[in-house]
Design an enzyme around this catalytic site. Structure first.
Site, PDB file in Angstrom:
ATOM      1  N   ASP A  52       0.838  -1.205   0.000  1.00  0.00           N
ATOM      2  CA  ASP A  52       0.000   0.000   0.000  1.00  0.00           C
ATOM      3  C   ASP A  52       0.873   1.255   0.000  1.00  0.00           C
ATOM      4  OD1 ASP A  52       0.889  -0.195   2.598  1.00  0.00           O
ATOM      5  OD2 ASP A  52      -1.090  -0.136   3.524  1.00  0.00           O
ATOM      6  N   SER A  53       2.207   1.055   0.014  1.00  0.00           N
ATOM      7  CA  SER A  53       3.132   2.183  -0.220  1.00  0.00           C
ATOM      8  C   SER A  53       2.918   2.755  -1.622  1.00  0.00           C
ATOM      9  CB  SER A  53       4.585   1.742  -0.038  1.00  0.00           C
ATOM     10  OG  SER A  53       4.846   0.560  -0.771  1.00  0.00           O
ATOM     11  N   ASP A  91      -1.054  -6.082  -0.270  1.00  0.00           N
ATOM     12  CA  ASP A  91      -1.501  -5.467   0.982  1.00  0.00           C
ATOM     13  C   ASP A  91      -3.003  -5.257   0.982  1.00  0.00           C
ATOM     14  OD1 ASP A  91       0.501  -5.036   2.860  1.00  0.00           O
ATOM     15  OD2 ASP A  91       1.235  -3.218   1.858  1.00  0.00           O
ATOM     16  N   LYS A 121      -1.369  -9.464   2.653  1.00  0.00           N
ATOM     17  CA  LYS A 121      -0.657  -9.048   3.868  1.00  0.00           C
ATOM     18  C   LYS A 121      -1.545  -8.059   4.601  1.00  0.00           C
ATOM     19  CE  LYS A 121       3.121  -6.068   3.808  1.00  0.00           C
ATOM     20  NZ  LYS A 121       2.641  -4.911   4.602  1.00  0.00           N
ATOM     21  N   GLU A 123      -1.738  -5.591   8.478  1.00  0.00           N
ATOM     22  CA  GLU A 123      -0.966  -5.052   9.600  1.00  0.00           C
ATOM     23  C   GLU A 123      -1.652  -5.354  10.931  1.00  0.00           C
ATOM     24  OE1 GLU A 123      -0.290  -0.867   8.964  1.00  0.00           O
ATOM     25  OE2 GLU A 123       0.702  -1.204   7.033  1.00  0.00           O
ATOM     26  N   GLU A 190       8.847  -4.324  10.730  1.00  0.00           N
ATOM     27  CA  GLU A 190       9.277  -3.018  10.213  1.00  0.00           C
ATOM     28  C   GLU A 190       9.825  -2.142  11.324  1.00  0.00           C
ATOM     29  OE1 GLU A 190       6.604  -1.145   7.440  1.00  0.00           O
ATOM     30  OE2 GLU A 190       7.712   0.743   7.471  1.00  0.00           O
TER      31      GLU A 190
HETATM   32  O1  KIV Z   1       3.561  -1.145   1.643  1.00  0.00           O
HETATM   33  C1  KIV Z   1       4.749  -1.497   1.736  1.00  0.00           C
HETATM   34  O2  KIV Z   1       5.610  -1.154   0.898  1.00  0.00           O
HETATM   35  C2  KIV Z   1       5.133  -2.322   2.869  1.00  0.00           C
HETATM   36  C3  KIV Z   1       6.591  -2.602   3.065  1.00  0.00           C
HETATM   37  C4  KIV Z   1       7.244  -1.410   3.651  1.00  0.00           C
HETATM   38  C5  KIV Z   1       6.830  -3.797   3.870  1.00  0.00           C
HETATM   39  O3  KIV Z   1       4.316  -2.742   3.617  1.00  0.00           O
END
Ligand code: KIV
Length: 272
Positions: A52-53, A91, A121, A123, A190
């Protein structure tokens, strides 16, 4: 690659687990589009994370919170189309799993069905236990994410190192055990102290994948745009830049602009 069929052996949750068992480090990077995913896959990356980055890197938002499930699915579809070896993990974006386990499951199913990705994934630890259970019960592999969880940035108030105090470190150790017991196949750690990463990685059988979490994690992940120097001003201590593409692409663009202005592009051999 199989010598007989010429087929590439895909990275699966079993392959990832076997890598930890034999002490081989796991290499993971983010990808959000077809062209980049293709280069990273061909170069031998084990896992591509449609993170989600993308909210920061692709869309220019300040945090990961605004990106939507539809947008994550769009990015994931592009990545999946490019990949023949790497495992693709997507994510679950902010708001798509926290409310209750039913919403979490329906978000995870949309990702798997509409993108063809291999895992999701999300959190958090005990707070999202029900959501993780429900997604796993549907047969969808789940990667956990502990430590600095950027979707909670407004709760933390800062992107600094997490779990330096014993209380938070203890909760992280317990959450890692819980995620393993629930059936997660790996956990991203992280921005936590290297010593805590060591303890956690040694205390569970499933692999840990670190970002800013030191050398003891079973694998490493970076945001590709940071590692290639496409993002310009993000310079945390943990980041190793392998290229300065901001500079390189800038120079190439200047050269192109100049060639066009000076009528040097296209030349006779570059036209029909
Ligand atoms: O969204 C992302 O890029 C991440 C990584 C920093 C692990 O969750």
């Amino acid at each position: 690659m199989s010598a007989v069929t010429g087929e590439v052996k895909r990275v699966t949750t079993h392959v990832i687990q076997a890598m930890k068992s034999r002490g081989e480090k796991i290499a993971m990077l983010t990808a959000y589009d077809f062209s980049m995913a293709r280069m990273l896959d061909e170069a031998g990356i084990d896992i591509l994370l449609v993170g989600d980055s993308a909210s920061n890197v692709m869309a220019g938002h300040e945090t990961t919170l605004p990106i939507t499930l539809d947008q994550m699915i769009y990015h994931a579809q592009s990545v999946v189309r490019a990949v023949s070896r790497a495992m693709v993990v997507v994510d679950l974006p902010f708001g798509s799993y926290q409310a209750n386990s039913e919403i979490a499951l329906s978000s995870a199913i949309r990702i798997m069905k509409e993108s063809g990705a291999h895992a999701v994934k999300l959190e958090g630890g005990a707070e999202v236990e029900d959501s993780i259970k429900r997604i796993l019960m549907a047969g969808i592999p789940v990667m956990g994410h502990l430590g600095l969880t950027p979707q909670s940035i407004y709760k933390f108030g800062t992107y600094s190192v997490r779990a330096k105090e014993e209380e938070e470190a203890q909760k992280l150790r317990e959450d890692a055990k819980l995620l393993e017991a629930l059936g997660c196949f790996a956990i991203v750690l992280e921005k936590i102290p290297a010593s805590l990463t060591k303890t956690v990685s040694e205390s569970i059988e499933i692999p840990t994948i670190g970002i800013g979490a030191g050398k003891h994690a079973d694998g490493q992940v970076l945001v590709t745009h940071d590692m290639l120097g496409i993002t310009k001003d993000f310079k945390p201590r943990f980041l190793r830049r392998y290229l300065d593409l901001f500079e390189t692409i800038g120079l190439a663009t200047k050269q192109y602009v100049s060639d066009v202005k000076k009528k040097e592009f296209p030349n006779d051999s570059e036209q029909y």
